[in-house]
Design an enzyme around this catalytic site. Structure first.
Site, short mmCIF file in Angstrom:
data_model
loop_
_atom_site.label_atom_id
_atom_site.label_comp_id
_atom_site.label_asym_id
_atom_site.label_seq_id
_atom_site.Cartn_x
_atom_site.Cartn_y
_atom_site.Cartn_z
N HIS A 22 0.84 -1.20 0.00
CA HIS A 22 0.00 0.00 0.00
C HIS A 22 0.88 1.25 0.00
O HIS A 22 1.91 1.31 0.65
CB HIS A 22 -1.00 0.00 1.16
CG HIS A 22 -0.38 -0.07 2.52
ND1 HIS A 22 0.09 1.04 3.18
CD2 HIS A 22 -0.18 -1.11 3.34
CE1 HIS A 22 0.56 0.69 4.35
NE2 HIS A 22 0.42 -0.62 4.48
N ASP A 30 2.22 5.87 -22.03
CA ASP A 30 2.05 5.78 -23.47
C ASP A 30 3.36 5.29 -24.10
O ASP A 30 4.37 5.14 -23.41
CB ASP A 30 1.58 7.11 -24.06
CG ASP A 30 2.54 8.27 -23.83
OD1 ASP A 30 3.78 8.06 -23.85
OD2 ASP A 30 2.05 9.40 -23.66
N ARG A 107 4.73 18.12 -16.15
CA ARG A 107 5.52 17.04 -16.76
C ARG A 107 6.70 16.62 -15.89
O ARG A 107 6.92 15.44 -15.67
CB ARG A 107 5.99 17.47 -18.14
CG ARG A 107 6.75 16.39 -18.88
CD ARG A 107 7.05 16.82 -20.28
NE ARG A 107 8.18 17.74 -20.28
CZ ARG A 107 8.79 18.15 -21.38
NH1 ARG A 107 8.34 17.78 -22.56
NH2 ARG A 107 9.81 18.95 -21.32
N TYR A 129 -0.16 12.80 -23.75
CA TYR A 129 -0.45 12.88 -22.31
C TYR A 129 -1.25 11.66 -21.86
O TYR A 129 -2.14 11.76 -21.03
CB TYR A 129 -1.19 14.19 -21.96
CG TYR A 129 -0.43 15.42 -22.35
CD1 TYR A 129 0.72 15.79 -21.67
CD2 TYR A 129 -0.86 16.22 -23.40
CE1 TYR A 129 1.43 16.94 -22.03
CE2 TYR A 129 -0.16 17.36 -23.77
CZ TYR A 129 0.99 17.71 -23.08
OH TYR A 129 1.68 18.84 -23.44
N GLY A 130 -0.90 10.51 -22.39
CA GLY A 130 -1.63 9.28 -22.10
C GLY A 130 -1.07 8.48 -20.94
O GLY A 130 -1.32 7.28 -20.85
N ASN A 131 -0.30 9.12 -20.05
CA ASN A 131 0.32 8.43 -18.92
C ASN A 131 -0.54 8.61 -17.67
O ASN A 131 -1.07 9.69 -17.44
CB ASN A 131 1.71 9.02 -18.64
CG ASN A 131 2.52 9.15 -19.90
OD1 ASN A 131 2.82 8.17 -20.55
ND2 ASN A 131 2.87 10.38 -20.26
#
Length: 140
Positions: A22, A30, A107, A129-131
């Site tokens: 946890h 991406d 970023r 920006y697909g992260n």
């Protein structure tokens, strides 16, 4: 092959998800993300979209309930975000429970979090920006 576990999840990713504690964080990136130069363990999931992998792992993965569990990269000044990317991720993450808010950070802050992550999963995602970062919670 294991029953009830999506065949989209590479064995290495299944192992990493089990090893995470946890508060540990994992990045689903991406295809353009500089994962190998950032340091943590890198898992390849070429050919899969981030949303497909999120949909596959969310039945196995408890999101943190004490700190924001979802973080994405904010657009660089002068650039724009495609809202459909976040919408796809939210849809995938909503399969088990309502999706928590997604926090956006710049970023370089995202890169710093990625350096400290338990692992980075490089996907075939081509969206800008697909992260997304997921913080693991305590399994009830």
């Amino acid at each position: 092959m294991l029953k009830t576990i999506s065949p989209l999840i590479p064995p290495t990713l299944l192992k990493v998800l089990a090893e995470m504690g946890h508060g540990d964080e994992i990045i689903f990136s991406d295809a353009h993300f500089p994962a190998h130069s950032l340091g943590p363990q890198v898992i390849r999931a070429d050919g899969l979209s981030v949303s497909d992998l999120l949909r596959a792992i969310i039945p196995l993965f408890e999101l943190d309930s004490y700190a924001p569990p979802l973080v994405m990269m904010a657009a660089v000044e002068g650039d724009t975000l495609d809202p459909s990317v976040e919408a796809r991720y939210r849809d995938a993450l909503s399969l088990e429970a309502p999706c928590p808010d997604i926090v956006r950070i710049d970023r370089y802050a995202f890169y710093e979090r990625a350096q400290k992550a338990f692992a980075i999963v490089i996907t075939g995602e081509c969206a800008k920006y697909g992260n997304i970062l997921l913080k693991k919670g305590v399994t009830p």
